[in-house]
Design a protein around this motif. Structure first.
Motif, short mmCIF file in Angstrom:
data_model
loop_
_atom_site.label_atom_id
_atom_site.label_comp_id
_atom_site.label_asym_id
_atom_site.label_seq_id
_atom_site.Cartn_x
_atom_site.Cartn_y
_atom_site.Cartn_z
N ILE A 185 -21.54 -70.15 -125.23
CA ILE A 185 -21.64 -70.18 -126.75
C ILE A 185 -21.90 -68.90 -127.61
CG2 ILE A 185 -21.86 -72.56 -126.59
CD1 ILE A 185 -24.69 -72.29 -127.69
N GLY A 186 -22.74 -68.21 -126.70
CA GLY A 186 -23.35 -66.70 -127.30
C GLY A 186 -24.20 -67.21 -128.66
N THR A 187 -23.97 -66.43 -129.74
CA THR A 187 -24.89 -66.76 -130.67
C THR A 187 -24.26 -68.01 -131.63
OG1 THR A 187 -23.49 -65.57 -132.39
CG2 THR A 187 -25.10 -64.31 -131.06
N GLY A 188 -23.36 -68.77 -131.13
CA GLY A 188 -23.08 -70.20 -131.58
C GLY A 188 -22.17 -70.20 -132.56
N ASN A 189 -21.34 -69.31 -132.87
CA ASN A 189 -20.52 -69.31 -133.92
C ASN A 189 -19.50 -70.38 -134.01
OD1 ASN A 189 -21.58 -67.08 -135.22
ND2 ASN A 189 -20.54 -65.62 -133.79
N LEU A 190 -18.64 -70.77 -132.66
CA LEU A 190 -17.81 -71.66 -132.47
C LEU A 190 -18.61 -72.97 -132.55
CD1 LEU A 190 -14.83 -72.58 -131.59
CD2 LEU A 190 -15.36 -72.06 -129.28
N THR A 191 -19.46 -73.23 -131.76
CA THR A 191 -20.37 -74.40 -131.63
C THR A 191 -20.46 -74.60 -133.25
OG1 THR A 191 -21.63 -73.11 -130.00
CG2 THR A 191 -22.13 -75.35 -130.37
N GLN A 192 -20.99 -74.10 -133.90
CA GLN A 192 -21.31 -74.35 -135.63
C GLN A 192 -20.04 -74.94 -136.10
OE1 GLN A 192 -22.35 -70.96 -137.82
NE2 GLN A 192 -23.98 -72.28 -138.79
N GLN A 193 -18.78 -74.30 -135.70
CA GLN A 193 -17.66 -74.85 -136.50
C GLN A 193 -17.29 -76.20 -136.06
OE1 GLN A 193 -14.12 -72.56 -137.20
NE2 GLN A 193 -14.85 -70.53 -137.46
N LEU A 194 -17.43 -76.19 -134.43
CA LEU A 194 -17.21 -77.64 -133.90
C LEU A 194 -17.90 -78.61 -134.55
CD1 LEU A 194 -16.74 -76.29 -130.25
CD2 LEU A 194 -14.81 -77.35 -131.61
N VAL A 195 -19.37 -78.33 -134.71
CA VAL A 195 -20.18 -79.50 -135.26
C VAL A 195 -19.93 -79.47 -136.69
CG1 VAL A 195 -22.90 -79.79 -135.73
CG2 VAL A 195 -22.07 -78.71 -133.48
N THR A 196 -19.58 -78.71 -137.57
CA THR A 196 -19.48 -78.94 -138.89
C THR A 196 -18.11 -79.72 -139.05
OG1 THR A 196 -20.42 -76.82 -139.12
CG2 THR A 196 -18.76 -77.74 -140.97
N ALA A 197 -17.13 -79.78 -137.99
CA ALA A 197 -15.97 -80.54 -137.93
C ALA A 197 -16.11 -81.76 -137.48
CB ALA A 197 -14.80 -79.92 -137.12
N TRP A 244 -18.50 -83.78 -131.11
CA TRP A 244 -19.93 -83.97 -130.31
C TRP A 244 -19.50 -82.94 -129.41
CZ3 TRP A 244 -20.00 -84.45 -125.08
CH2 TRP A 244 -21.39 -84.64 -124.63
N VAL A 245 -20.58 -81.85 -129.42
CA VAL A 245 -20.63 -80.80 -128.63
C VAL A 245 -21.54 -80.78 -127.64
CG1 VAL A 245 -20.42 -78.38 -128.77
CG2 VAL A 245 -19.66 -79.62 -130.86
N PHE A 246 -21.22 -80.44 -126.45
CA PHE A 246 -22.10 -79.98 -125.15
C PHE A 246 -21.99 -78.68 -124.83
CE2 PHE A 246 -23.17 -80.50 -120.64
CZ PHE A 246 -24.35 -81.25 -120.87
N PRO A 247 -22.86 -78.05 -125.61
CA PRO A 247 -22.97 -76.39 -125.50
C PRO A 247 -23.54 -75.64 -124.21
CG PRO A 247 -24.12 -77.16 -127.44
CD PRO A 247 -24.21 -78.11 -126.41
N ILE A 248 -23.04 -74.75 -123.76
CA ILE A 248 -23.56 -74.22 -122.39
C ILE A 248 -23.65 -72.89 -122.42
CG2 ILE A 248 -23.08 -73.82 -120.02
CD1 ILE A 248 -22.17 -76.78 -120.04
N GLU A 249 -24.62 -72.26 -122.22
CA GLU A 249 -24.82 -70.46 -122.33
C GLU A 249 -25.80 -69.97 -121.44
OE1 GLU A 249 -23.49 -67.75 -124.02
OE2 GLU A 249 -25.21 -66.69 -122.95
N PRO A 250 -25.47 -69.03 -120.60
CA PRO A 250 -26.76 -68.77 -119.56
C PRO A 250 -27.62 -67.87 -119.94
CG PRO A 250 -24.41 -67.63 -119.21
CD PRO A 250 -24.25 -68.66 -120.37
N SER A 251 -27.39 -66.95 -121.13
CA SER A 251 -28.44 -65.87 -121.80
C SER A 251 -29.32 -66.55 -122.44
CB SER A 251 -27.51 -65.00 -122.59
OG SER A 251 -28.19 -64.34 -123.33
N LYS A 252 -30.69 -66.56 -122.21
CA LYS A 252 -31.60 -66.97 -123.06
C LYS A 252 -31.91 -66.49 -124.53
CE LYS A 252 -36.68 -66.62 -122.27
NZ LYS A 252 -36.91 -65.14 -122.43
N GLU A 253 -31.54 -65.09 -124.50
CA GLU A 253 -31.46 -64.37 -125.66
C GLU A 253 -30.36 -65.02 -126.80
OE1 GLU A 253 -31.71 -62.92 -122.74
OE2 GLU A 253 -33.72 -62.09 -123.10
N MET A 254 -29.22 -65.18 -126.15
CA MET A 254 -28.11 -65.76 -126.77
C MET A 254 -28.41 -67.24 -127.37
SD MET A 254 -25.67 -63.85 -127.54
CE MET A 254 -24.48 -62.64 -126.94
#
Ligand SMILES: C[S@@+](CC[C@H](N)C(=O)[O-])C[C@H]1O[C@@H](n2cnc3c(N)ncnc32)[C@H](O)[C@@H]1O
Length: 214
Positions: free
Chosen positions: A54-66, A69-79
């Motif tokens: 998901i990186g910084t969550g740009n797509l996740t944010q759009q999916l949630v706003t729409a 239900w989202v199950f977001p996965i991201e390996p980088s702690k900083e992201m």
């Protein structure tokens, strides 16, 4: 394998959102139409969506706003930390990657990602797609936006063009990571039981939409 490019994103995380807005000339063409690409993924998605990288969550944010239900996965702690700031607190962000990830809490109808699938080798992509087919019911979808090429000739021309423009970071990236040919992706998706369509979004990025058949 699969996580071998993670350090790049740890270093990149703090100014990643400036890149997607086209602030770096090297990556301007790669991220051209970025927000529209994300919007297109959202429109093609069902209501129960797993998102990889998901990186910084740009797509996740759009999916949630729409309202999905989202199950977001991201390996980088900083992201994950940056994405956390953009998402409602009830959305849990999971540590995981394209190959190893926690079991989704609901039956999925869609698996999405943007600018992520090229982190796997072609062999790993094939195995991952077979795994994703097990997560979906018939009619379920995989919708990935990523850099891919219609032919080796086009890929070589774009690498050459990057070098001529002195875009050496982009040229290295295109040579280092596992950007696929469309014909290869078609074969891998078909072998995993998906019918697929491709749509080109800019000079580099296409959306591939696979629908599970059997
Ligand atoms: C180019 S960014 C894309 C971020 C976001 N999806 C977007 O469209 O802006 C790639 C993301 O994939 C993540 N990543 C790297 N290797 C991965 C892997 N093997 N599985 C899942 N995500 C990975 C990186 O940490 C980074 O957040």
């Amino acid at each position: 394998m699969g996580r071998e490019f993670l350090d790049i994103f740890t270093d990149w995380s703090s100014d990643y959102d400036e890149f997607v807005e086209g602030k770096d000339p090297e990556y301007e063409a790669v991220f051209e139409g970025y927000q529209d690409i994300l919007k297109d993924i959202v429109q093609r998605s069902g209501t129960r969506v797993l998102e990889f990288g998901i990186g910084t969550g740009n797509l996740t944010q759009q999916l949630v706003t729409a309202g999905k239900w989202v199950f977001p996965i991201e390996p980088s702690k900083e992201m994950r930390q940056l994405a956390r700031k953009k998402l409602p607190k009830e959305v849990i962000i999971y540590d995981g990657d394209l190959q190893q990830y926690p079991k989704p809490l609901r039956q999925l109808d869609t698996i999405v990602s943007s600018y992520v699938f090229h982190h796997l080798t072609n062999e790993e992509k094939g195995k991952a797609l077979i795994d994703y087919a097990h997560q979906l019911e018939i009619g379920g979808k995989i919708i990935f936006a990523d850099t891919m090429f219609e032919s080796q000739k086009i890929m070589d021309q774009l690498i050459q063009q990057a070098k001529q423009n002195e875009f050496y970071t982009l040229a290295d990236d295109l040579e280092r990571e596992y950007y696929p040919l469309i014909s290869t992706l078609r074969e891998l998706f078909n072998q995993a039981g998906f019918e697929i369509e491709f749509e080109q979004k800019n000079e580099y990025v296409w959306i591939v939409e696979g629908t599970k058949q059997v």
